[in-house]
Design an enzyme around this catalytic site. Structure first.
Site, PDB file in Angstrom:
ATOM      1  N   GLU A 124       0.824  -1.210   0.000  1.00 39.02           N
ATOM      2  CA  GLU A 124       0.000   0.000   0.000  1.00 39.02           C
ATOM      3  C   GLU A 124       0.858   1.260   0.000  1.00 39.02           C
ATOM      4  OE1 GLU A 124      -2.438  -0.155   3.430  1.00 39.02           O
ATOM      5  OE2 GLU A 124      -3.908  -1.472   2.491  1.00 39.02           O
ATOM      6  N   CYS A 137       3.225   8.420   1.485  1.00 38.40           N
ATOM      7  CA  CYS A 137       3.783   7.453   2.438  1.00 38.40           C
ATOM      8  C   CYS A 137       4.141   6.183   1.692  1.00 38.40           C
ATOM      9  CB  CYS A 137       2.744   7.180   3.523  1.00 38.40           C
ATOM     10  SG  CYS A 137       3.305   5.942   4.700  1.00 38.40           S
ATOM     11  N   CYS A 144       7.594  -7.317   7.548  1.00 35.46           N
ATOM     12  CA  CYS A 144       8.691  -6.745   8.333  1.00 35.46           C
ATOM     13  C   CYS A 144       9.310  -7.861   9.168  1.00 35.46           C
ATOM     14  CB  CYS A 144       8.145  -5.639   9.246  1.00 35.46           C
ATOM     15  SG  CYS A 144       9.426  -4.663  10.075  1.00 35.46           S
ATOM     16  N   CYS A 148       7.171  -5.236  16.391  1.00 40.76           N
ATOM     17  CA  CYS A 148       6.652  -4.241  17.341  1.00 40.76           C
ATOM     18  C   CYS A 148       5.230  -4.650  17.721  1.00 40.76           C
ATOM     19  CB  CYS A 148       6.692  -2.854  16.708  1.00 40.76           C
ATOM     20  SG  CYS A 148       8.355  -2.409  16.189  1.00 40.76           S
ATOM     21  N   CYS A 151       2.015  -2.984  16.232  1.00 38.68           N
ATOM     22  CA  CYS A 151       2.012  -2.717  14.780  1.00 38.68           C
ATOM     23  C   CYS A 151       1.471  -3.923  14.018  1.00 38.68           C
ATOM     24  CB  CYS A 151       3.429  -2.390  14.314  1.00 38.68           C
ATOM     25  SG  CYS A 151       3.575  -2.249  12.519  1.00 38.68           S
ATOM     26  N   CYS A 382     -10.836   8.549  16.785  1.00 40.66           N
ATOM     27  CA  CYS A 382     -10.056   7.485  17.396  1.00 40.66           C
ATOM     28  C   CYS A 382     -10.689   7.060  18.715  1.00 40.66           C
ATOM     29  CB  CYS A 382      -8.643   7.989  17.635  1.00 40.66           C
ATOM     30  SG  CYS A 382      -7.568   6.811  18.383  1.00 40.66           S
TER      31      CYS A 382
HETATM   32  N1  SAH Z   1       9.433   0.435  10.287  1.00 32.59           N
HETATM   33  C1  SAH Z   1       9.553   1.834  10.369  1.00 32.59           C
HETATM   34  C2  SAH Z   1       8.638   2.604   9.426  1.00 32.59           C
HETATM   35  C3  SAH Z   1       7.246   2.074   9.233  1.00 32.59           C
HETATM   36  S1  SAH Z   1       6.133   2.228  10.598  1.00 32.59           S
HETATM   37  C4  SAH Z   1       9.351   2.290  11.796  1.00 32.59           C
HETATM   38  O1  SAH Z   1       8.962   1.477  12.622  1.00 32.59           O
HETATM   39  O2  SAH Z   1       9.620   3.448  12.072  1.00 32.59           O
HETATM   40  C5  SAH Z   1       5.692   3.965  10.566  1.00 32.59           C
HETATM   41  C6  SAH Z   1       5.222   4.482  11.931  1.00 32.59           C
HETATM   42  O3  SAH Z   1       3.928   3.959  12.267  1.00 32.59           O
HETATM   43  C7  SAH Z   1       6.139   4.060  13.071  1.00 32.59           C
HETATM   44  O4  SAH Z   1       6.371   5.133  13.937  1.00 32.59           O
HETATM   45  C8  SAH Z   1       5.321   2.998  13.755  1.00 32.59           C
HETATM   46  O5  SAH Z   1       5.731   2.833  15.068  1.00 32.59           O
HETATM   47  C9  SAH Z   1       3.923   3.531  13.608  1.00 32.59           C
HETATM   48  N2  SAH Z   1       2.860   2.540  13.802  1.00 32.59           N
HETATM   49  C10 SAH Z   1       2.867   1.252  13.476  1.00 32.59           C
HETATM   50  N3  SAH Z   1       1.692   0.667  13.807  1.00 32.59           N
HETATM   51  C11 SAH Z   1       0.916   1.621  14.335  1.00 32.59           C
HETATM   52  C12 SAH Z   1      -0.420   1.640  14.840  1.00 32.59           C
HETATM   53  N4  SAH Z   1      -1.170   0.554  14.850  1.00 32.59           N
HETATM   54  N5  SAH Z   1      -0.913   2.809  15.286  1.00 32.59           N
HETATM   55  C13 SAH Z   1      -0.151   3.931  15.257  1.00 32.59           C
HETATM   56  N6  SAH Z   1       1.107   3.971  14.791  1.00 32.59           N
HETATM   57  C14 SAH Z   1       1.652   2.827  14.338  1.00 32.59           C
HETATM   58 FE1  SF4 Z   2       8.218  -3.138  11.419  1.00 30.91          FE
HETATM   59 FE2  SF4 Z   2       5.899  -2.140  12.274  1.00 30.91          FE
HETATM   60 FE3  SF4 Z   2       7.980  -2.208  13.919  1.00 30.91          FE
HETATM   61 FE4  SF4 Z   2       7.986  -0.470  11.850  1.00 30.91          FE
HETATM   62  S1  SF4 Z   2       6.580  -0.459  13.599  1.00 30.91           S
HETATM   63  S2  SF4 Z   2       9.664  -1.813  12.499  1.00 30.91           S
HETATM   64  S3  SF4 Z   2       6.877  -1.704  10.313  1.00 30.91           S
HETATM   65  S4  SF4 Z   2       6.952  -3.995  13.037  1.00 30.91           S
END
Ligand code: SAH
Ligand code: SF4
Length: 411
Positions: A124, A137, A144, A148, A151, A382
């Site tokens: 996407e 974006c 990945c 996290c 995420c 939200c």
């Molecule tokens: N992997 C990289 C870039 C992609 S994620 C990183 O982690 O920075 C882009 C941003 O979205 C990151 O700050 C991540 O922590 C945040 N993010 C991921 N999942 C999310 C969620 N469910 N709600 C809000 N922010 C989220």
């Molecule tokens: Fe990967 Fe999501 Fe963590 Fe970014 S926030 S490093 S996309 S798992």
């Protein structure tokens, strides 16, 4: 804010599919100038003595004019165009879906060939127009390797890295669809910045960890910022990392774009849980790498992203910890309302809590991390979503993503 979706019709979708790239030919998109010249010569299409000149011509057509077919390259002879077409392609990827919201936010689902991954992959890309800018974006990986815990991408295994071509294809196709190349009209009714470029900023904040795909990301971003091509200012490109410490210095030195750090916690115990790469590169090392980021100054600050998770990291104590941790670093703080997904155990902080947290940060001298009435509307949404047992309507998800993406890099 009310969002409504205007999904493209079946026939429009078929038309988009028909534009798909031909995977059997090598793409010329995403090669450095030198690689481009070498590739042309190696194919036999261009003699060595013409290589540099032809590479320059192609570069102009691909990146300044946004041409996606050799037939449109009018200053190249018909014979050479036919020869190039035999060996190579400059076509766009397949667009599986394009969604347009009432506020102008757009989301594309692109399909790329497997390249060893077994089957085609889909990623996407999101576009969010604001008053003086339009931000795209971009994804760097399919899935990945990191996990996290808040995420959604973190629950998906890494399928593969995207190539430099595929990273750039997201930008080129978005610009196509927005009429953002010379001699191209913006589609009727599209919401885009009033002046200037439609895509003025990019953020590497889609799927994946860009610093685990360093070489491809570097190549793509150097092409995106090349002054004789796509010509995006490096100050308008933001790379977001979860904290791959060994690559942070190189990012500044070799790519020179703006840096965003997904911080989300201010002590190692909590960050180990939220952003597990912290176990490998703990906060002390991460913060040291930030302090050493090349070019760091008040005019070139690091953005620290902080996702607001209810009762996890959203207390005033956490806000205090954040200010203490970032002391002395030229920083911006971006509070992100948690975007829930089915199966997650986290909830987005209450609006009131986010506001208090933001006030504390504002009082500590950081520019307002919550933006514009639009952001507020989205934050309000939200709050409502929580009661909806984590089932998010597509429109709200898109709005939240837009909130996360907006406001990065120079306006
Ligand atoms: N992997 C990289 C870039 C992609 S994620 C990183 O982690 O920075 C882009 C941003 O979205 C990151 O700050 C991540 O922590 C945040 N993010 C991921 N999942 C999310 C969620 N469910 N709600 C809000 N922010 C989220
Ligand atoms: Fe990967 Fe999501 Fe963590 Fe970014 S926030 S490093 S996309 S798992």
């Amino acid at each position: 804010m009310t969002l409504s979706f205007d999904l493209t019709t079946d026939s429009a979708r078929d038309a988009l599919r028909a534009r798909s790239a031909q995977p059997e030919k090598q793409s010329l998109i995403g090669l450095t100038r030198i690689e481009l010249a070498e590739t042309l010569v190696a194919s036999g299409a261009v003699p060595e003595r013409q290589a540099k000149m032809r590479a320059q011509q192609l570069w102009h057509w691909m990146y300044v004019r946004g041409v996606s077919d050799f037939a449109g390259m009018f200053n190249i002879s018909k014979d050479l165009r036919a020869e190039l077409n035999k060996h190579f392609t400059v076509a766009r990827p397949e667009i599986v879906e394009e969604q347009i919201s009432a506020d102008g936010t757009r989301k594309w689902l692109f399909r790329f060939p497997p390249r060893g991954a077994g089957r085609p992959v889909e990623i996407e890309t999101v576009y969010i127009p604001e008053e003086g800018r339009g931000t795209l974006c971009i994804s760097s990986q399919v899935g990945c390797t990191l996990t996290c815990s808040f995420c959604h991408t973190g629950t998906q295994k890494l399928v593969r890295n995207l190539t430099a071509e595929e990273i750039l294809a997201q930008l080129l196709t978005a610009r196509d669809r927005l009429g953002d190349f010379p001699d191209r009209d913006t589609p009727d009714g599209a919401i885009v910045p009033a002046e200037g470029r439609k895509v003025s900023n990019i953020v590497m904040m889609g799927m994946g960890e860009p610093l685990y795909n360093f070489e491809a990301v570097k190549k793509a971003l150097l092409i995106a910022s090349d002054g004789d091509g796509l010509s995006l200012s490096k100050r308008r490109i933001t790379l977001s990392t979860s904290g791959v410490v060994p690559e942070i210095f190189r990012t500044g030195e070799e790519i020179g774009v703006m840096l965003a750090i997904s911080l989300h916690a201010t002590n190692d115990d909590l960050r180990d849980l939220l952003v597990p790469i912290n176990k490998k590169y703990p906060l002390k090392e991460l913060i040291a790498a930030c302090r050493a980021y090349p070019g760091l100054s008040n005019a070139k600050r690091i953005t620290f992203e902080y996702v607001m998770l209810k009762d996890v990291n959203d207390s005033i104590e956490d806000a205090k910890g954040l200010i203490k941790l970032l002391k002395g670093i030229p920083a911006k703080i971006n509070l992100i309302p948690f975007n829930p997904w089915p199966g997650t155990n986290y909830q987005c902080s209450d609006w009131e809590t986010i506001e208090k947290f933001a006030d504390y940060i504002n009082n500590a001298g950081y520019a307002s991390p919550i933006r514009t009435p639009r952001g507020r509307d989205i934050l309000a949404a939200c709050g409502q979503l929580k009661s909806d047992s984590e089932r998010m309507r597509k429109v709200d998800r898109l709005a939240l993503e837009a909130m996360m993406i907006a406001g990065h890099g120079e306006a």
